[in-house]
Design an enzyme around this catalytic site. Structure first.
Site, PDB file in Angstrom:
ATOM      1  N   GLY A  66       0.907  -1.072   0.173  1.00  0.00           N
ATOM      2  CA  GLY A  66      -0.120  -0.159   0.092  1.00  0.00           C
ATOM      3  C   GLY A  66       0.943   1.071  -0.072  1.00  0.00           C
ATOM      4  O   GLY A  66       0.565   2.143  -0.794  1.00  0.00           O
ATOM      5  N   SER A  67       1.812   1.316   0.822  1.00  0.00           N
ATOM      6  CA  SER A  67       2.600   2.465   0.982  1.00  0.00           C
ATOM      7  C   SER A  67       3.318   2.894  -0.408  1.00  0.00           C
ATOM      8  O   SER A  67       3.410   3.923  -1.096  1.00  0.00           O
ATOM      9  CB  SER A  67       3.783   2.373   2.175  1.00  0.00           C
ATOM     10  OG  SER A  67       3.435   2.042   3.300  1.00  0.00           O
ATOM     11  N   ASN A 147      -8.243   4.026   8.310  1.00  0.00           N
ATOM     12  CA  ASN A 147      -7.952   2.813   9.034  1.00  0.00           C
ATOM     13  C   ASN A 147      -8.064   2.828  10.476  1.00  0.00           C
ATOM     14  O   ASN A 147      -7.994   1.950  11.446  1.00  0.00           O
ATOM     15  CB  ASN A 147      -6.460   2.629   8.777  1.00  0.00           C
ATOM     16  CG  ASN A 147      -5.441   4.005   8.785  1.00  0.00           C
ATOM     17  OD1 ASN A 147      -6.025   4.950   8.215  1.00  0.00           O
ATOM     18  ND2 ASN A 147      -4.545   4.009   9.595  1.00  0.00           N
ATOM     19  N   GLN A 175      -7.933  -0.136   3.197  1.00  0.00           N
ATOM     20  CA  GLN A 175      -8.815  -0.675   4.173  1.00  0.00           C
ATOM     21  C   GLN A 175     -10.359  -1.180   3.546  1.00  0.00           C
ATOM     22  O   GLN A 175     -11.169  -1.770   4.247  1.00  0.00           O
ATOM     23  CB  GLN A 175      -9.137   0.296   5.359  1.00  0.00           C
ATOM     24  CG  GLN A 175      -7.981   0.549   5.934  1.00  0.00           C
ATOM     25  CD  GLN A 175      -7.425  -0.623   7.204  1.00  0.00           C
ATOM     26  OE1 GLN A 175      -8.390  -1.344   7.391  1.00  0.00           O
ATOM     27  NE2 GLN A 175      -6.309  -0.780   7.537  1.00  0.00           N
ATOM     28  N   GLY A 196      -2.043  -6.048   0.155  1.00  0.00           N
ATOM     29  CA  GLY A 196      -2.581  -7.841   0.232  1.00  0.00           C
ATOM     30  C   GLY A 196      -2.768  -7.944   1.647  1.00  0.00           C
ATOM     31  O   GLY A 196      -3.898  -8.721   2.061  1.00  0.00           O
ATOM     32  N   THR A 233      12.125  -7.838 -10.803  1.00  0.00           N
ATOM     33  CA  THR A 233      11.383  -8.893 -10.980  1.00  0.00           C
ATOM     34  C   THR A 233      10.209  -9.200 -10.227  1.00  0.00           C
ATOM     35  O   THR A 233      10.095  -8.917  -9.022  1.00  0.00           O
ATOM     36  CB  THR A 233      12.277 -10.150 -10.970  1.00  0.00           C
ATOM     37  OG1 THR A 233      13.444  -9.902 -11.698  1.00  0.00           O
ATOM     38  CG2 THR A 233      11.734 -11.553 -11.152  1.00  0.00           C
ATOM     39  N   CYS A 321       0.456   1.808  13.013  1.00  0.00           N
ATOM     40  CA  CYS A 321       1.887   2.465  12.534  1.00  0.00           C
ATOM     41  C   CYS A 321       2.457   3.411  13.250  1.00  0.00           C
ATOM     42  O   CYS A 321       3.486   3.949  13.339  1.00  0.00           O
ATOM     43  CB  CYS A 321       1.554   2.932  11.069  1.00  0.00           C
ATOM     44  SG  CYS A 321       0.752   2.014   9.939  1.00  0.00           S
TER      45      CYS A 321
HETATM   46  C1  LIG Z   1      -1.967  -0.199   6.102  1.00  0.00           C
HETATM   47  C2  LIG Z   1      -2.417   0.782   5.318  1.00  0.00           C
HETATM   48  C3  LIG Z   1      -1.517   1.414   4.249  1.00  0.00           C
HETATM   49  C4  LIG Z   1      -0.003   0.851   4.071  1.00  0.00           C
HETATM   50  O1  LIG Z   1      -0.121  -0.470   3.358  1.00  0.00           O
HETATM   51  P1  LIG Z   1       1.246  -1.276   3.524  1.00  0.00           P
HETATM   52  O2  LIG Z   1       0.852  -2.537   2.538  1.00  0.00           O
HETATM   53  O3  LIG Z   1       1.323  -1.632   4.863  1.00  0.00           O
HETATM   54  O4  LIG Z   1       2.434  -0.632   2.847  1.00  0.00           O
HETATM   55  C5  LIG Z   1      -1.765   2.562   3.600  1.00  0.00           C
HETATM   56  N1  LIG Z   1      -2.964   2.923   3.811  1.00  0.00           N
HETATM   57  C6  LIG Z   1      -3.954   2.551   4.762  1.00  0.00           C
HETATM   58  C7  LIG Z   1      -5.397   3.301   4.613  1.00  0.00           C
HETATM   59  C8  LIG Z   1      -3.585   1.387   5.389  1.00  0.00           C
HETATM   60  O5  LIG Z   1      -4.413   0.995   6.175  1.00  0.00           O
END
Ligand SMILES: *Cc1c(COP(=O)(O)O)cnc(C)c1O
Length: 377
Positions: A66-67, A147, A175, A196, A233, A321
Protein backbone atom coordinates in the site's frame (compact mmCIF):
# COMPACT_ATOMS: atom_id res chain seq x y z
CA UNK A 1 -9.12 -8.02 17.21
CA UNK A 2 -6.47 -6.09 15.28
CA UNK A 3 -7.35 -6.96 11.70
CA UNK A 4 -6.99 -3.38 10.46
CA UNK A 5 -3.27 -3.65 11.29
CA UNK A 6 -2.96 -6.85 9.31
CA UNK A 7 -4.78 -10.10 8.61
CA UNK A 8 -3.85 -13.75 8.57
CA UNK A 9 -3.24 -15.15 5.11
CA UNK A 10 -6.19 -17.32 3.99
CA UNK A 11 -5.64 -21.01 3.26
CA UNK A 12 -6.60 -20.43 -0.34
CA UNK A 13 -4.10 -17.56 -0.76
CA UNK A 14 -1.42 -19.61 0.99
CA UNK A 15 -1.99 -22.51 -1.39
CA UNK A 16 -1.78 -20.22 -4.43
CA UNK A 17 1.44 -18.74 -3.06
CA UNK A 18 3.10 -22.08 -2.45
CA UNK A 19 2.02 -23.41 -5.82
CA UNK A 20 3.42 -20.35 -7.61
CA UNK A 21 6.66 -20.30 -5.62
CA UNK A 22 7.44 -23.95 -6.21
CA UNK A 23 5.89 -24.81 -9.55
CA UNK A 24 5.93 -21.48 -11.40
CA UNK A 25 9.38 -20.25 -10.42
CA UNK A 26 10.43 -19.08 -13.87
CA UNK A 27 11.19 -15.42 -14.48
CA UNK A 28 7.99 -14.00 -15.99
CA UNK A 29 10.07 -12.01 -18.50
CA UNK A 30 11.72 -15.17 -19.87
CA UNK A 31 10.53 -16.52 -23.22
CA UNK A 32 10.71 -20.22 -22.31
CA UNK A 33 7.83 -22.27 -20.93
CA UNK A 34 8.89 -21.71 -17.29
CA UNK A 35 8.69 -17.98 -17.82
CA UNK A 36 5.38 -18.24 -19.65
CA UNK A 37 3.88 -20.28 -16.78
CA UNK A 38 4.83 -17.54 -14.29
CA UNK A 39 3.53 -14.86 -16.64
CA UNK A 40 0.20 -16.67 -16.81
CA UNK A 41 -0.07 -16.68 -13.01
CA UNK A 42 0.40 -12.91 -13.05
CA UNK A 43 -2.10 -12.40 -15.86
CA UNK A 44 -4.80 -14.36 -14.04
CA UNK A 45 -4.19 -12.56 -10.75
CA UNK A 46 -4.33 -9.20 -12.50
CA UNK A 47 -7.73 -10.08 -13.94
CA UNK A 48 -9.09 -11.05 -10.49
CA UNK A 49 -7.75 -7.90 -8.81
CA UNK A 50 -9.19 -5.72 -11.59
CA UNK A 51 -12.60 -7.41 -11.58
CA UNK A 52 -13.19 -6.75 -7.89
CA UNK A 53 -13.19 -2.99 -8.54
CA UNK A 54 -14.61 -3.02 -12.09
CA UNK A 55 -11.28 -2.00 -13.64
CA UNK A 56 -9.67 -3.31 -16.81
CA UNK A 57 -6.69 -5.65 -16.14
CA UNK A 58 -4.47 -3.25 -18.12
CA UNK A 59 -5.16 -0.62 -15.45
CA UNK A 60 -3.74 -2.72 -12.58
CA UNK A 61 -0.03 -2.68 -11.61
CA UNK A 62 1.46 -4.84 -8.86
CA UNK A 63 3.68 -3.18 -6.25
CA UNK A 64 5.34 -3.97 -2.94
CA UNK A 65 2.32 -2.85 -0.90
CA UNK A 66 0.00 0.00 0.00
CA UNK A 67 2.72 2.49 0.91
CA UNK A 68 4.55 1.99 -2.37
CA UNK A 69 1.33 2.38 -4.35
CA UNK A 70 0.50 5.64 -2.55
CA UNK A 71 4.05 6.98 -3.05
CA UNK A 72 4.11 6.10 -6.74
CA UNK A 73 0.72 7.61 -7.46
CA UNK A 74 1.14 10.85 -5.49
CA UNK A 75 4.58 11.70 -6.87
CA UNK A 76 3.80 10.50 -10.36
CA UNK A 77 0.45 12.28 -10.63
CA UNK A 78 1.75 15.64 -9.43
CA UNK A 79 4.92 15.49 -11.57
CA UNK A 80 2.87 14.58 -14.65
CA UNK A 81 0.81 17.77 -14.21
CA UNK A 82 3.62 20.25 -13.63
CA UNK A 83 2.57 22.43 -16.55
CA UNK A 84 -0.80 23.08 -14.89
CA UNK A 85 0.35 23.45 -11.28
CA UNK A 86 1.28 21.50 -8.15
CA UNK A 87 -1.57 22.15 -5.73
CA UNK A 88 -2.89 19.03 -3.95
CA UNK A 89 -5.96 18.78 -1.73
CA UNK A 90 -6.06 16.09 0.94
CA UNK A 91 -7.53 15.45 4.40
CA UNK A 92 -6.07 15.52 7.90
CA UNK A 93 -7.04 11.87 8.49
CA UNK A 94 -5.05 10.20 5.69
CA UNK A 95 -2.65 7.34 6.40
CA UNK A 96 0.98 8.40 6.87
CA UNK A 97 1.81 6.75 3.52
CA UNK A 98 -0.12 9.67 1.99
CA UNK A 99 0.53 12.45 4.51
CA UNK A 100 4.27 11.96 4.90
CA UNK A 101 4.71 11.60 1.13
CA UNK A 102 2.83 14.84 0.44
CA UNK A 103 4.69 16.65 3.23
CA UNK A 104 8.02 15.56 1.76
CA UNK A 105 6.91 16.71 -1.69
CA UNK A 106 5.95 20.07 -0.21
CA UNK A 107 9.30 20.45 1.57
CA UNK A 108 11.05 19.73 -1.72
CA UNK A 109 8.96 22.22 -3.63
CA UNK A 110 7.24 19.73 -5.92
CA UNK A 111 3.78 20.08 -4.32
CA UNK A 112 1.76 22.59 -2.34
CA UNK A 113 -0.83 21.01 -0.09
CA UNK A 114 -4.15 22.04 1.38
CA UNK A 115 -5.10 19.71 4.23
CA UNK A 116 -8.80 19.75 5.06
CA UNK A 117 -10.26 18.87 8.46
CA UNK A 118 -13.12 16.37 8.64
CA UNK A 119 -16.37 16.57 10.59
CA UNK A 120 -16.64 15.16 14.11
CA UNK A 121 -18.00 11.89 12.67
CA UNK A 122 -14.71 11.40 10.80
CA UNK A 123 -16.19 12.10 7.36
CA UNK A 124 -15.13 14.84 4.93
CA UNK A 125 -17.74 17.20 3.53
CA UNK A 126 -17.33 17.20 -0.30
CA UNK A 127 -18.34 20.86 -0.24
CA UNK A 128 -15.03 21.63 1.54
CA UNK A 129 -13.18 20.08 -1.40
CA UNK A 130 -15.22 22.07 -3.92
CA UNK A 131 -14.28 25.29 -2.11
CA UNK A 132 -10.58 24.35 -1.94
CA UNK A 133 -10.15 23.66 -5.69
CA UNK A 134 -8.07 26.38 -7.41
CA UNK A 135 -6.98 26.87 -11.03
CA UNK A 136 -3.62 25.27 -10.19
CA UNK A 137 -5.10 22.26 -8.35
CA UNK A 138 -3.88 19.06 -9.98
CA UNK A 139 -4.83 16.29 -7.54
CA UNK A 140 -7.32 15.43 -4.78
CA UNK A 141 -6.34 12.55 -2.46
CA UNK A 142 -9.03 11.23 -0.12
CA UNK A 143 -8.90 7.77 1.44
CA UNK A 144 -11.81 5.38 0.79
CA UNK A 145 -12.15 4.27 4.42
CA UNK A 146 -10.12 5.32 7.42
CA UNK A 147 -7.84 2.78 9.07
CA UNK A 148 -8.55 3.98 12.62
CA UNK A 149 -12.24 4.85 12.69
CA UNK A 150 -13.41 2.86 9.68
CA UNK A 151 -15.23 6.01 8.47
CA UNK A 152 -16.23 5.51 4.84
CA UNK A 153 -15.73 8.69 2.82
CA UNK A 154 -18.15 10.07 0.18
CA UNK A 155 -15.99 8.84 -2.70
CA UNK A 156 -18.68 8.97 -5.41
CA UNK A 157 -19.53 12.69 -5.04
CA UNK A 158 -15.84 13.57 -4.67
CA UNK A 159 -15.01 11.60 -7.83
CA UNK A 160 -17.82 13.30 -9.76
CA UNK A 161 -16.67 16.72 -8.56
CA UNK A 162 -13.03 16.10 -9.52
CA UNK A 163 -13.95 14.78 -12.96
CA UNK A 164 -16.19 17.79 -13.58
CA UNK A 165 -13.44 20.22 -12.57
CA UNK A 166 -10.67 18.42 -14.47
CA UNK A 167 -8.72 17.48 -11.33
CA UNK A 168 -7.13 14.03 -10.87
CA UNK A 169 -8.55 11.95 -8.01
CA UNK A 170 -6.61 9.38 -5.93
CA UNK A 171 -8.09 7.21 -3.22
CA UNK A 172 -6.13 5.10 -0.73
CA UNK A 173 -8.45 2.09 -0.60
CA UNK A 174 -6.19 -0.18 1.44
CA UNK A 175 -8.83 -0.64 4.15
CA UNK A 176 -11.80 -0.74 1.79
CA UNK A 177 -10.78 -2.92 -1.16
CA UNK A 178 -12.28 -6.43 -0.80
CA UNK A 179 -14.18 -5.32 2.31
CA UNK A 180 -16.85 -3.09 0.73
CA UNK A 181 -17.93 -2.63 -2.92
CA UNK A 182 -15.73 -0.42 -5.10
CA UNK A 183 -16.44 0.54 -8.70
CA UNK A 184 -13.69 2.71 -10.16
CA UNK A 185 -15.72 3.56 -13.29
CA UNK A 186 -18.93 4.49 -11.57
CA UNK A 187 -17.06 6.41 -8.85
CA UNK A 188 -14.81 8.33 -11.28
CA UNK A 189 -11.63 7.20 -9.53
CA UNK A 190 -8.37 7.93 -11.41
CA UNK A 191 -5.92 6.26 -9.03
CA UNK A 192 -6.35 3.72 -6.23
CA UNK A 193 -3.98 1.99 -3.81
CA UNK A 194 -4.56 -1.44 -2.23
CA UNK A 195 -2.50 -3.84 -0.10
CA UNK A 196 -2.49 -7.63 0.23
CA UNK A 197 -1.97 -8.01 3.95
CA UNK A 198 -5.16 -6.14 4.87
CA UNK A 199 -7.20 -8.68 2.89
CA UNK A 200 -5.82 -12.11 3.83
CA UNK A 201 -3.00 -12.08 1.27
CA UNK A 202 0.65 -11.77 2.40
CA UNK A 203 2.60 -8.70 3.48
CA UNK A 204 4.81 -6.99 0.91
CA UNK A 205 2.43 -7.25 -2.04
CA UNK A 206 -0.01 -4.62 -3.23
CA UNK A 207 -1.36 -3.02 -6.35
CA UNK A 208 -2.33 0.28 -7.84
CA UNK A 209 -5.05 1.15 -10.28
CA UNK A 210 -4.25 3.87 -12.81
CA UNK A 211 -7.09 4.78 -15.13
CA UNK A 212 -6.50 4.07 -18.82
CA UNK A 213 -5.23 7.16 -20.65
CA UNK A 214 -3.45 8.68 -17.67
CA UNK A 215 0.35 8.69 -17.96
CA UNK A 216 2.52 9.13 -14.87
CA UNK A 217 6.23 8.50 -14.34
CA UNK A 218 7.20 5.44 -12.24
CA UNK A 219 8.83 5.65 -8.81
CA UNK A 220 10.94 2.50 -9.20
CA UNK A 221 12.99 2.44 -12.38
CA UNK A 222 14.88 -0.40 -14.02
CA UNK A 223 13.49 -3.14 -16.22
CA UNK A 224 10.25 -2.90 -18.13
CA UNK A 225 8.11 -4.98 -15.78
CA UNK A 226 4.50 -3.86 -15.10
CA UNK A 227 4.50 -1.89 -18.39
CA UNK A 228 7.40 0.17 -17.08
CA UNK A 229 5.36 1.34 -14.10
CA UNK A 230 7.21 -0.76 -11.52
CA UNK A 231 10.62 -2.19 -12.32
CA UNK A 232 11.96 -5.32 -10.64
CA UNK A 233 11.32 -9.03 -11.13
CA UNK A 234 7.72 -9.66 -10.13
CA UNK A 235 6.80 -11.16 -6.74
CA UNK A 236 5.00 -14.03 -8.45
CA UNK A 237 4.02 -15.93 -5.26
CA UNK A 238 2.70 -12.73 -3.66
CA UNK A 239 0.83 -11.78 -6.82
CA UNK A 240 -0.73 -15.26 -7.04
CA UNK A 241 -1.89 -14.99 -3.43
CA UNK A 242 -3.32 -11.50 -3.98
CA UNK A 243 -5.27 -12.80 -6.96
CA UNK A 244 -6.59 -15.73 -4.93
CA UNK A 245 -7.63 -13.41 -2.08
CA UNK A 246 -9.42 -11.13 -4.56
CA UNK A 247 -11.31 -14.09 -6.05
CA UNK A 248 -12.28 -15.25 -2.56
CA UNK A 249 -13.50 -11.77 -1.68
CA UNK A 250 -15.57 -11.60 -4.87
CA UNK A 251 -17.44 -14.70 -3.69
CA UNK A 252 -17.71 -13.91 0.01
CA UNK A 253 -17.60 -10.15 0.47
CA UNK A 254 -21.33 -9.55 0.77
CA UNK A 255 -22.13 -12.35 3.22
CA UNK A 256 -18.94 -11.84 5.22
CA UNK A 257 -19.56 -8.10 5.56
CA UNK A 258 -23.10 -8.73 6.76
CA UNK A 259 -21.87 -11.18 9.41
CA UNK A 260 -19.17 -8.77 10.55
CA UNK A 261 -21.64 -5.90 10.75
CA UNK A 262 -23.75 -7.87 13.22
CA UNK A 263 -20.72 -8.64 15.42
CA UNK A 264 -19.49 -5.04 15.15
CA UNK A 265 -22.85 -3.64 16.23
CA UNK A 266 -23.08 -6.10 19.11
CA UNK A 267 -19.66 -4.90 20.35
CA UNK A 268 -20.50 -1.22 19.97
CA UNK A 269 -23.82 -1.59 21.80
CA UNK A 270 -22.49 -3.82 24.54
CA UNK A 271 -19.50 -1.59 25.30
CA UNK A 272 -21.22 1.80 25.14
CA UNK A 273 -24.23 0.58 27.19
CA UNK A 274 -22.36 -1.26 29.90
CA UNK A 275 -19.27 0.90 30.43
CA UNK A 276 -19.95 4.38 31.80
CA UNK A 277 -17.93 7.05 29.97
CA UNK A 278 -17.49 4.88 26.88
CA UNK A 279 -18.23 6.64 23.58
CA UNK A 280 -18.01 5.60 19.93
CA UNK A 281 -15.58 7.45 17.65
CA UNK A 282 -16.53 7.87 13.99
CA UNK A 283 -19.88 7.63 12.28
CA UNK A 284 -22.16 4.90 13.59
CA UNK A 285 -23.36 3.63 10.20
CA UNK A 286 -20.96 4.95 7.57
CA UNK A 287 -18.11 2.80 8.85
CA UNK A 288 -16.36 -0.38 7.75
CA UNK A 289 -18.18 -3.60 8.72
CA UNK A 290 -15.19 -4.68 10.82
CA UNK A 291 -14.37 -1.52 12.79
CA UNK A 292 -15.11 -0.52 16.38
CA UNK A 293 -13.34 2.55 17.79
CA UNK A 294 -14.31 3.64 21.29
CA UNK A 295 -12.89 6.03 23.89
CA UNK A 296 -12.96 5.44 27.64
CA UNK A 297 -12.99 8.24 30.17
CA UNK A 298 -10.13 8.13 32.67
CA UNK A 299 -8.26 5.25 31.00
CA UNK A 300 -5.63 5.46 28.26
CA UNK A 301 -5.75 3.29 25.17
CA UNK A 302 -2.08 2.39 25.74
CA UNK A 303 -2.87 0.93 29.17
CA UNK A 304 -5.83 -0.98 27.77
CA UNK A 305 -3.69 -2.50 25.00
CA UNK A 306 -1.20 -3.75 27.61
CA UNK A 307 -3.89 -5.07 29.97
CA UNK A 308 -5.77 -6.87 27.18
CA UNK A 309 -2.54 -8.34 25.81
CA UNK A 310 -2.03 -10.02 29.19
CA UNK A 311 -5.43 -11.64 28.68
CA UNK A 312 -4.51 -12.82 25.18
CA UNK A 313 -6.50 -10.18 23.31
CA UNK A 314 -4.76 -8.11 20.61
CA UNK A 315 -6.13 -4.61 20.02
CA UNK A 316 -4.73 -1.24 18.99
CA UNK A 317 -4.69 2.25 20.47
CA UNK A 318 -4.62 4.69 17.58
CA UNK A 319 -3.06 3.34 14.43
CA UNK A 320 -0.55 0.50 14.60
CA UNK A 321 1.84 2.43 12.39
CA UNK A 322 2.29 5.09 15.09
CA UNK A 323 2.16 2.77 18.10
CA UNK A 324 5.05 3.19 20.48
CA UNK A 325 4.64 6.97 20.49
CA UNK A 326 2.39 8.56 23.12
CA UNK A 327 1.14 11.28 20.80
CA UNK A 328 -2.63 11.17 20.31
CA UNK A 329 -3.86 9.88 16.96
CA UNK A 330 -3.72 12.49 14.19
CA UNK A 331 -6.97 11.02 12.88
CA UNK A 332 -8.96 11.57 16.08
CA UNK A 333 -7.38 15.02 16.54
CA UNK A 334 -8.26 15.80 12.89
CA UNK A 335 -11.91 15.10 13.80
CA UNK A 336 -11.69 17.82 16.43
CA UNK A 337 -11.86 15.44 19.41
CA UNK A 338 -10.17 16.47 22.68
CA UNK A 339 -6.65 15.26 23.42
CA UNK A 340 -7.98 13.28 26.38
CA UNK A 341 -10.61 11.50 24.30
CA UNK A 342 -8.02 10.73 21.61
CA UNK A 343 -5.63 9.24 24.18
CA UNK A 344 -8.45 7.13 25.60
CA UNK A 345 -9.27 5.53 22.24
CA UNK A 346 -9.17 1.83 21.49
CA UNK A 347 -9.60 0.20 18.08
CA UNK A 348 -11.03 -3.30 17.78
CA UNK A 349 -11.15 -4.69 14.25
CA UNK A 350 -12.66 -8.06 13.44
CA UNK A 351 -12.40 -10.25 10.34
CA UNK A 352 -14.45 -12.86 8.51
CA UNK A 353 -12.87 -15.43 10.83
CA UNK A 354 -14.09 -13.78 14.05
CA UNK A 355 -16.78 -15.72 15.93
CA UNK A 356 -19.69 -14.56 18.06
CA UNK A 357 -18.14 -16.34 21.04
CA UNK A 358 -14.90 -14.38 20.67
CA UNK A 359 -16.74 -11.09 20.45
CA UNK A 360 -18.76 -11.83 23.60
CA UNK A 361 -15.63 -12.79 25.49
CA UNK A 362 -13.74 -9.68 24.36
CA UNK A 363 -16.58 -7.45 25.48
CA UNK A 364 -16.77 -9.10 28.91
CA UNK A 365 -12.99 -8.96 29.46
CA UNK A 366 -12.82 -5.34 28.30
CA UNK A 367 -15.55 -4.33 30.75
CA UNK A 368 -13.64 -6.01 33.57
CA UNK A 369 -10.27 -4.50 32.57
CA UNK A 370 -11.69 -0.96 32.39
CA UNK A 371 -13.17 -1.38 35.89
CA UNK A 372 -9.82 -2.61 37.22
CA UNK A 373 -7.80 0.20 35.61
CA UNK A 374 -10.22 2.80 36.90
CA UNK A 375 -10.10 1.30 40.40
CA UNK A 376 -6.32 1.71 40.46
CA UNK A 377 -6.19 5.38 39.52
C1 LIG B 1 -1.94 -0.41 5.94
C2 LIG B 1 -2.28 0.84 5.20
C3 LIG B 1 -1.38 1.40 4.28
C4 LIG B 1 0.00 0.84 4.06
O1 LIG B 1 -0.01 -0.40 3.41
P1 LIG B 1 1.32 -1.31 3.49
O2 LIG B 1 1.01 -2.47 2.59
O3 LIG B 1 1.47 -1.72 4.92
O4 LIG B 1 2.45 -0.50 3.00
C5 LIG B 1 -1.78 2.53 3.60
N1 LIG B 1 -2.99 3.08 3.79
C6 LIG B 1 -3.88 2.56 4.65
C7 LIG B 1 -5.23 3.20 4.81
C8 LIG B 1 -3.56 1.43 5.39
O5 LIG B 1 -4.44 0.93 6.26
Amino acid sequence: MDNAATTRISRCALRAMEEAAFNCFGNPSARHSYGREAEKVIREARRAVAELMNADPSEVYFTGGGSESDNTILRGAVLSMKKKGKHVITTAIEHHAVLHTLEDMQENGIAGITMLPVRENGIIDPEEIRKAIRPDTVLVSVMFANNETGAVQPIRPIGALCRQRGVLFHTDAVQAYSHIPIDVRDMNIDFLALAGHKMHAPKGIGAMYIRKGIQIPPLIRGGGQEHGMRAGTENVPGIAALGAAAREAAEQMESSAERQRVLRDYLIDDLTRNIPGCVLNGDRDRRLPNNVNVSFEGVTGQNLVAALDLRGIAVSAGSACTAGSVEPSHVLMGMGLSRERALGALRLTISGETTEKEVREVSAVLQEVVRQLRGKS
